[in-house]
Each structure stands twice: as structure tokens, then as C-alpha cells.
Design an enzyme around this catalytic site. Structure first.
Site, PDB file in Angstrom:
ATOM      1  N   ASN A   9       2.037  20.284 -20.493  1.00 52.79           N
ATOM      2  CA  ASN A   9       1.594  19.484 -21.634  1.00 52.79           C
ATOM      3  C   ASN A   9       1.716  20.233 -22.956  1.00 52.79           C
ATOM      4  OD1 ASN A   9       0.880  17.307 -19.970  1.00 52.79           O
ATOM      5  ND2 ASN A   9      -1.048  18.310 -19.439  1.00 52.79           N
ATOM      6  N   HIS A  31       8.850   9.888 -27.796  1.00 58.50           N
ATOM      7  CA  HIS A  31       7.952  10.841 -27.140  1.00 58.50           C
ATOM      8  C   HIS A  31       8.454  12.287 -27.317  1.00 58.50           C
ATOM      9  CE1 HIS A  31       5.211  12.512 -24.191  1.00 58.50           C
ATOM     10  NE2 HIS A  31       6.241  13.006 -23.519  1.00 58.50           N
ATOM     11  N   ARG A  68      -0.177  23.182 -13.788  1.00 62.03           N
ATOM     12  CA  ARG A  68       0.640  22.040 -14.227  1.00 62.03           C
ATOM     13  C   ARG A  68       0.286  21.603 -15.646  1.00 62.03           C
ATOM     14  NH1 ARG A  68       2.698  16.730 -10.781  1.00 62.03           N
ATOM     15  NH2 ARG A  68       3.843  15.800 -12.513  1.00 62.03           N
ATOM     16  N   HIS A 111       0.656  13.681 -28.945  1.00 66.60           N
ATOM     17  CA  HIS A 111       0.020  12.419 -28.560  1.00 66.60           C
ATOM     18  C   HIS A 111      -0.668  11.772 -29.769  1.00 66.60           C
ATOM     19  CE1 HIS A 111      -2.319   9.635 -26.031  1.00 66.60           C
ATOM     20  NE2 HIS A 111      -3.288   9.861 -26.900  1.00 66.60           N
ATOM     21  N   ARG A 139       0.817  -1.235   0.000  1.00 64.10           N
ATOM     22  CA  ARG A 139       0.000   0.000   0.000  1.00 64.10           C
ATOM     23  C   ARG A 139       0.841   1.271   0.000  1.00 64.10           C
ATOM     24  NH1 ARG A 139      -3.227  -2.770   4.024  1.00 64.10           N
ATOM     25  NH2 ARG A 139      -4.946  -3.831   2.977  1.00 64.10           N
ATOM     26  N   GLU A 148      11.944  18.283 -24.291  1.00 59.38           N
ATOM     27  CA  GLU A 148      11.254  18.510 -23.013  1.00 59.38           C
ATOM     28  C   GLU A 148      11.987  19.559 -22.163  1.00 59.38           C
ATOM     29  OE1 GLU A 148       8.319  17.440 -22.287  1.00 59.38           O
ATOM     30  OE2 GLU A 148       8.009  15.324 -22.812  1.00 59.38           O
ATOM     31  N   LYS A 169       4.333  11.857 -11.094  1.00 59.77           N
ATOM     32  CA  LYS A 169       3.396  11.132 -11.977  1.00 59.77           C
ATOM     33  C   LYS A 169       3.998   9.770 -12.293  1.00 59.77           C
ATOM     34  CE  LYS A 169       0.907  14.694 -14.579  1.00 59.77           C
ATOM     35  NZ  LYS A 169       0.697  15.276 -15.915  1.00 59.77           N
ATOM     36  N   HIS A 198       1.833  18.425 -26.235  1.00 62.39           N
ATOM     37  CA  HIS A 198       1.496  17.019 -25.985  1.00 62.39           C
ATOM     38  C   HIS A 198       0.187  16.575 -26.637  1.00 62.39           C
ATOM     39  CE1 HIS A 198       4.871  17.280 -23.301  1.00 62.39           C
ATOM     40  NE2 HIS A 198       4.714  16.045 -22.871  1.00 62.39           N
ATOM     41  N   GLU A 255      -2.366  18.638 -11.023  1.00 66.51           N
ATOM     42  CA  GLU A 255      -2.741  19.139 -12.346  1.00 66.51           C
ATOM     43  C   GLU A 255      -4.187  19.612 -12.424  1.00 66.51           C
ATOM     44  OE1 GLU A 255      -0.898  17.096 -15.752  1.00 66.51           O
ATOM     45  OE2 GLU A 255      -2.685  17.597 -16.900  1.00 66.51           O
ATOM     46  N   LYS A 268      10.209  22.880 -13.276  1.00 66.74           N
ATOM     47  CA  LYS A 268       9.201  21.848 -12.998  1.00 66.74           C
ATOM     48  C   LYS A 268       8.849  21.837 -11.508  1.00 66.74           C
ATOM     49  CE  LYS A 268       7.288  17.475 -13.905  1.00 66.74           C
ATOM     50  NZ  LYS A 268       7.196  16.281 -14.716  1.00 66.74           N
TER      51      LYS A 268
HETATM   52  P1  NAD Z   1      13.316   5.101 -21.903  1.00 62.95           P
HETATM   53  O1  NAD Z   1      13.235   4.934 -20.456  1.00 62.95           O
HETATM   54  O2  NAD Z   1      12.707   4.052 -22.764  1.00 62.95           O
HETATM   55  O3  NAD Z   1      14.837   5.283 -22.330  1.00 62.95           O
HETATM   56  C1  NAD Z   1      15.153   5.430 -23.692  1.00 62.95           C
HETATM   57  C2  NAD Z   1      16.200   4.406 -24.133  1.00 62.95           C
HETATM   58  O4  NAD Z   1      17.465   4.820 -23.646  1.00 62.95           O
HETATM   59  C3  NAD Z   1      15.978   3.002 -23.604  1.00 62.95           C
HETATM   60  O5  NAD Z   1      16.309   2.088 -24.617  1.00 62.95           O
HETATM   61  C4  NAD Z   1      16.984   2.883 -22.452  1.00 62.95           C
HETATM   62  O6  NAD Z   1      17.418   1.565 -22.253  1.00 62.95           O
HETATM   63  C5  NAD Z   1      18.099   3.761 -22.941  1.00 62.95           C
HETATM   64  N1  NAD Z   1      18.903   4.398 -21.908  1.00 62.95           N
HETATM   65  C6  NAD Z   1      18.460   4.937 -20.747  1.00 62.95           C
HETATM   66  N2  NAD Z   1      19.480   5.548 -20.124  1.00 62.95           N
HETATM   67  C7  NAD Z   1      20.566   5.374 -20.888  1.00 62.95           C
HETATM   68  C8  NAD Z   1      21.919   5.796 -20.782  1.00 62.95           C
HETATM   69  N3  NAD Z   1      22.327   6.569 -19.770  1.00 62.95           N
HETATM   70  N4  NAD Z   1      22.787   5.429 -21.762  1.00 62.95           N
HETATM   71  C9  NAD Z   1      22.355   4.692 -22.829  1.00 62.95           C
HETATM   72  N5  NAD Z   1      21.099   4.282 -22.996  1.00 62.95           N
HETATM   73  C10 NAD Z   1      20.213   4.634 -22.037  1.00 62.95           C
HETATM   74  O7  NAD Z   1      12.650   6.481 -22.402  1.00 62.95           O
HETATM   75  P2  NAD Z   1      12.649   7.974 -21.831  1.00 62.95           P
HETATM   76  O8  NAD Z   1      12.652   8.825 -23.025  1.00 62.95           O
HETATM   77  O9  NAD Z   1      13.653   8.185 -20.778  1.00 62.95           O
HETATM   78  O10 NAD Z   1      11.222   8.052 -21.133  1.00 62.95           O
HETATM   79  C11 NAD Z   1      10.037   7.910 -21.876  1.00 62.95           C
HETATM   80  C12 NAD Z   1       8.929   7.525 -20.921  1.00 62.95           C
HETATM   81  O11 NAD Z   1       8.771   8.547 -19.968  1.00 62.95           O
HETATM   82  C13 NAD Z   1       7.587   7.326 -21.592  1.00 62.95           C
HETATM   83  O12 NAD Z   1       7.012   6.126 -21.141  1.00 62.95           O
HETATM   84  C14 NAD Z   1       6.781   8.525 -21.120  1.00 62.95           C
HETATM   85  O13 NAD Z   1       5.409   8.223 -21.012  1.00 62.95           O
HETATM   86  C15 NAD Z   1       7.382   8.777 -19.771  1.00 62.95           C
HETATM   87  N6  NAD Z   1       7.227  10.152 -19.280  1.00 62.95           N
HETATM   88  C16 NAD Z   1       6.744  10.309 -18.022  1.00 62.95           C
HETATM   89  C17 NAD Z   1       6.607  11.570 -17.510  1.00 62.95           C
HETATM   90  C18 NAD Z   1       6.150  11.761 -16.100  1.00 62.95           C
HETATM   91  O14 NAD Z   1       5.892  12.899 -15.687  1.00 62.95           O
HETATM   92  N7  NAD Z   1       6.064  10.717 -15.317  1.00 62.95           N
HETATM   93  C19 NAD Z   1       6.967  12.695 -18.274  1.00 62.95           C
HETATM   94  C20 NAD Z   1       7.458  12.502 -19.548  1.00 62.95           C
HETATM   95  C21 NAD Z   1       7.584  11.211 -20.061  1.00 62.95           C
HETATM   96  N1  GLY Z   2       5.264  15.640 -17.717  1.00 63.44           N
HETATM   97  C1  GLY Z   2       4.112  16.383 -17.365  1.00 63.44           C
HETATM   98  C2  GLY Z   2       3.890  16.467 -15.904  1.00 63.44           C
HETATM   99  O1  GLY Z   2       4.688  15.972 -15.130  1.00 63.44           O
HETATM  100  O2  GLY Z   2       2.915  17.021 -15.478  1.00 63.44           O
END
Ligand code: NAD
Ligand code: GLY
Length: 370
Positions: free
Chosen positions: A249, A270, A245, A256, A125, A189, A147, A252, A241, A231
Site C-alpha cells: 500500500n 489509480h 502485505r 486514496h 459458494r 505500481e 484480492k 496508497h 494482509e 508480489k
Molecule cells: P481498468 O480495468 O478500468 O482498465 C483501464 C482502461 O483500459 C479501461 O478503459 C479498459 O477498457 C482499457 N483496457 C484494458 N486493457 C486494454 C488493452 N489491452 N488495450 C486497450 N485498452 C485496454 O483499470 P486498471 O487500471 O487495469 O485497474 C484498476 C482497478 O484495479 C481499480 O478498480 C483498482 O481498485 C483495482 N486494483 C485492484 C488491486 C487488487 O489487488 N485486486 C490492485 C490494484 C488495483
Molecule cells: N494491491 C495491494 C495488494 O494486493 O495487497
């Protein structure tokens, strides 16, 4: 790169935490964790690419202070961020009889961070978790703000929770192994914060994007610190949000639609979709007479200069109405109405929930070619 460590505080009353930005933070992670939270055991979640490159440094950092650990390695990529992998991960952690005092730690990009966050929110939990983001996107955005989510067959990020980390360690050295395309996606971003409400930061980005992408001097530290500070300020003002916040987006809703149409896969990352979406948001704003055309042109020119995509690939046969239908499945739909982040200029983004449907259709038809 200088040896200094910068700290940005995310101020959320009893859920407040620090984001630390600097070199060699993985090697000292154990000390940093114990400074905010007594713990005996850490459950490390990572992916196989990151594990091969950076896990040993983190393990040394945990060993140095006698923190016991279990490591769970996921396949890299967005396809791991789903119910099935989350269930398997939770099951694997439960096999080690976790206690509430144990900590989860995400070592990886946004995929690992988002999934570890959900796991931490659900396990017993709710247990504490620490983010060690290793992509630029994760350092400037996803690791901060609480998030967490996994994808379902109904769409992306549809199941999750707001669950703030206890600590975020942005080890800038991890970015040295990141492929250039992933760096650029994270840069989209980053520059977003300038476009939202900080024209001075946008101007800094115009002058320093090449250094950020190349890793020259202290440019990455400055960019990550500025993005995290922006941020943190926005999240502190509106954690769930319900207001400001939503500005995060920017790009986005447009982006999206393209991600949905390209299957949320490696064809369009993304951050790349966000770059196209931000250019579209400014051009649409200019078309509506909200934003001066030279501002929109300046945004497009800067994103183009970094090598990010800014246009739809018309060879793919996108259709305006299909893209608009995808926008309708976005989480930001309220009472069936689409919400866009539009702009009155660079650094003057605002929430628009009354966008004219015919104007949108005309704009998207011109964008998609049909
Ligand atoms: P990811 O985590 O898939 O990483 C991208 C690629 O880079 C992967 O293949 C990973 O193995 C590789 N990688 C990671 N670190 C590395 C490093 N230091 N050296 C070499 N390779 C490396 O993608 P991302 O772009 O980091 O994140 C995308 C995700 O984040 C999506 O699922 C998106 O929905 C989410 N996201 C969440 C929020 C939030 O607020 N929570 C905001 C924006 C995006
Ligand atoms: N990435 C958008 C948010 O964190 O609200």
C-alpha cells in the site's frame, strides 16, 4: 519480444498457482487452463474495449481444445465495478445453469479482474477463476494475490473476498494496445516494488522505464516478471494482509485521499494517484527525518521523468483537512488510527501506525496550499 514464457509460482499451499508471462498466451489459454484444471465450460467476463481488441484470440485458444464458452461484456471503466453490475453479471451467468466444475475467466484490466473475482467467490459458494490481465496495472498487481472487490456508495473496494485465481496468464501482446496514460499508471505500481524493498530493481527501473513504456525489446517482460515475483513473495508470506502485505500500500493512503476527492474517476487514474502518493510518502518521510532527502528527491525525479503526475494540482482547491478526512475512511484505518507506509530510504519501506497528526497536517497544508 522473445517467444519464451516465464512462470512465477504463488506459493499458498493448496491454493498455489502459476503466473505465466509471455507473448501469445491468449491463443494457448485453453491448453494452459486444462493443464491445471479439467473443465468443460468457461464463463468469460470482459469489457467492450478489450473484447474488440483481444477476445477473438482468447476464443480461438478455447476453441482449440474444445472448451465451451459464454461471454459477458461489461461497459469499460470503474463505474462497472459495483453491486448493480455484479448482480446483473451473476444473474446472467446463472441463466446458463453453471456447475461447480465450470470456470470464470477475467479478460481485462483490474476492474474486470476484481469484479470477476468477486463473482467467482460468490457463485455457487465459490468456483475457480482464471485471470487474463490486459493492463500493465493488472499484470503487475491486481491479477495476483486474490484480492477481489466491488465499490459501494460508501467507498471503493469495500465489499469483496480473498479468492485466489487458479492461473494467471499475462499476455504481453495485450499491452501493445494500451493507451500511454494507462501504461504509465501501471508503471507506477511496477516501480513501487523497487521502492518497497528492492533498490536494485528501482535502479533497473531508472535505466529502463522508457523501454518499458515504449515496449522496446524485452523490457516489459522483465518488469512484469520482477513485479509479479515480488508480489508473489509478499502474498505468500502474508496472504490476508496482517503484516508485510501492507507494504504493497505504499503511496496508497495519500493517493486514496486524492482519488476520493476527484471522485475515483478518469480525472486521476489509480496509478497516477499512487505515483503522487509515493512521492508524498518519501517527502513526508524525509520531513520526519526518517529518510535522506536525496533519496526522496531521486524518487520524485524518476516519477517525473516517466511523465507521471507527482504533485497535487493546486488549481483544484484541495484542502489539507479534507484530504486527511478522506484518509480516515481508508480500509487501512485501525482503531481510528491512520496507517502509512513510510520509508527509511529507497527499498526500505515500513508500516507506520503512529504518525504525528500535527506533522501530517503541516505536511498536507504545504502540499495542498491551504
Ligand atoms: P481498468 O480495468 O478500468 O482498465 C483501464 C482502461 O483500459 C479501461 O478503459 C479498459 O477498457 C482499457 N483496457 C484494458 N486493457 C486494454 C488493452 N489491452 N488495450 C486497450 N485498452 C485496454 O483499470 P486498471 O487500471 O487495469 O485497474 C484498476 C482497478 O484495479 C481499480 O478498480 C483498482 O481498485 C483495482 N486494483 C485492484 C488491486 C487488487 O489487488 N485486486 C490492485 C490494484 C488495483
Ligand atoms: N494491491 C495491494 C495488494 O494486493 O495487497
Amino acid at each position: 519480444m522473445s517467444a519464451a514464457v516465464d512462470t512465477v509460482r504463488v506459493a499458498l499451499d493448496q491454493r498455489s498457482y502459476d503466473v505465466r508471462i509471455g507473448a501469445h498466451l491468449l491463443e494457448t489459454a485453453g491448453t494452459a487452463i486444462l493443464a491445471v484444471r479439467p473443465a468443460k465450460r468457461v464463463f468469460v467476463v470482459t469489457d467492450s474495449t478489450v473484447a474488440a481488441l483481444h477476445l477473438a484470440r482468447l476464443e480461438a485458444g478455447l476453441d482449440a481444445v474444445g472448451l465451451r464458452r459464454e461471454v459477458f461484456v461489461q461497459p469499460p471503466g470503474e463505474t462497472s465495478k459495483d453491486w448493480a453490475h455484479l448482480g446483473t453479471l451473476l444473474d446472467a451467468i446463472l441463466a446458463h445453469r453453471p456447475e461447480r466444475g465450470d470456470i470464470l475467466l477475467a479478460l481485462g484490466g483490474g476492474v474486470i479482474g476484481d469484479m470477476t473475482g468477486v463473482a467467482a467467490a460468490l457463485l455457487l459458494r465459490g468456483v475457480d477463476f482464471v485471470q487474463c490481465p490486459t493492463t500493465l496495472l493488472a499484470q503487475v498487481d491486481s491479477s495476483v494475490g486474490g484480492k477481489t472487490a466491488v465499490n459501494t456508495r460508501h467507498g471503493k473496494n469495500l465489499v469483496g473476498a480473498f479468492h485466489q485465481p487458479r492461473l494467471v496468464l499475462c499476455d504481453l501482446g495485450t499491452l501493445d494496445t494500451l493507451p500511454p496514460r494507462e501504461l504509465r499508471a501501471g508503471y507506477a505500481e511496477t516501480v513501487k516494488y523497487g521502492l518497497i524493498d528492492d533498490p536494485a530493481f528501482f535502479a533497473w527501473c531508472e535505466a529502463n522505464a522508457a523501454a518499458v513504456l515504449a515496449g522496446t525489446g524485452d523490457a516489459r517482460r522483465t518488469a512484469v516478471r520482477a513485479a509479479v515475483a515480488a508480489k508473489a513473495r509478499i502474498v505468500a508470506a502474508d496472504e490476508r494482509e496482517s503484516g508485510v502485505r501492507a507494504l504493497l500500500n505504499l503511496g496508497h493512503t495519500f493517493g486514496h485521499a486524492l482519488e476520493a476527492e476527484t471522485g475515483f474517476g478518469p480525472d486521476l487514474l489509480h496509478g497516477e494517484a499512487v505515483a503522487i502518493g509515493m512521492r508524498q510518502a518519501f517527502d513526508f518521510s524525509a520531513k520526519l527525518g526518517l529518510c535522506a532527502a536525496p533519496d526522496a528527491a531521486r524518487v520524485a525525479a524518476h516519477l517525473d521523468a516517466t511523465g507521471l503526475p507527482t504533485r497535487l494540482d493546486t488549481q483544484r482547491g484541495f484542502a489539507a483537512q479534507t484530504l486527511i478526512d478522506h484518509m480516515g475512511h481508508d480500509k487501512k484505518v485501525r482503531d481510528g488510527k491512520l496507517t502509512f507506509i513510510l520509508a527509511r530510504g529507497i527499498g526500505k519501506a515500513f508500516v507506520a501506525s503512529d504518525v504525528d497528526g500535527a506533522a501530517l497536517h503541516g505536511f498536507m497544508t504545504a502540499e495542498a496550499g491551504r
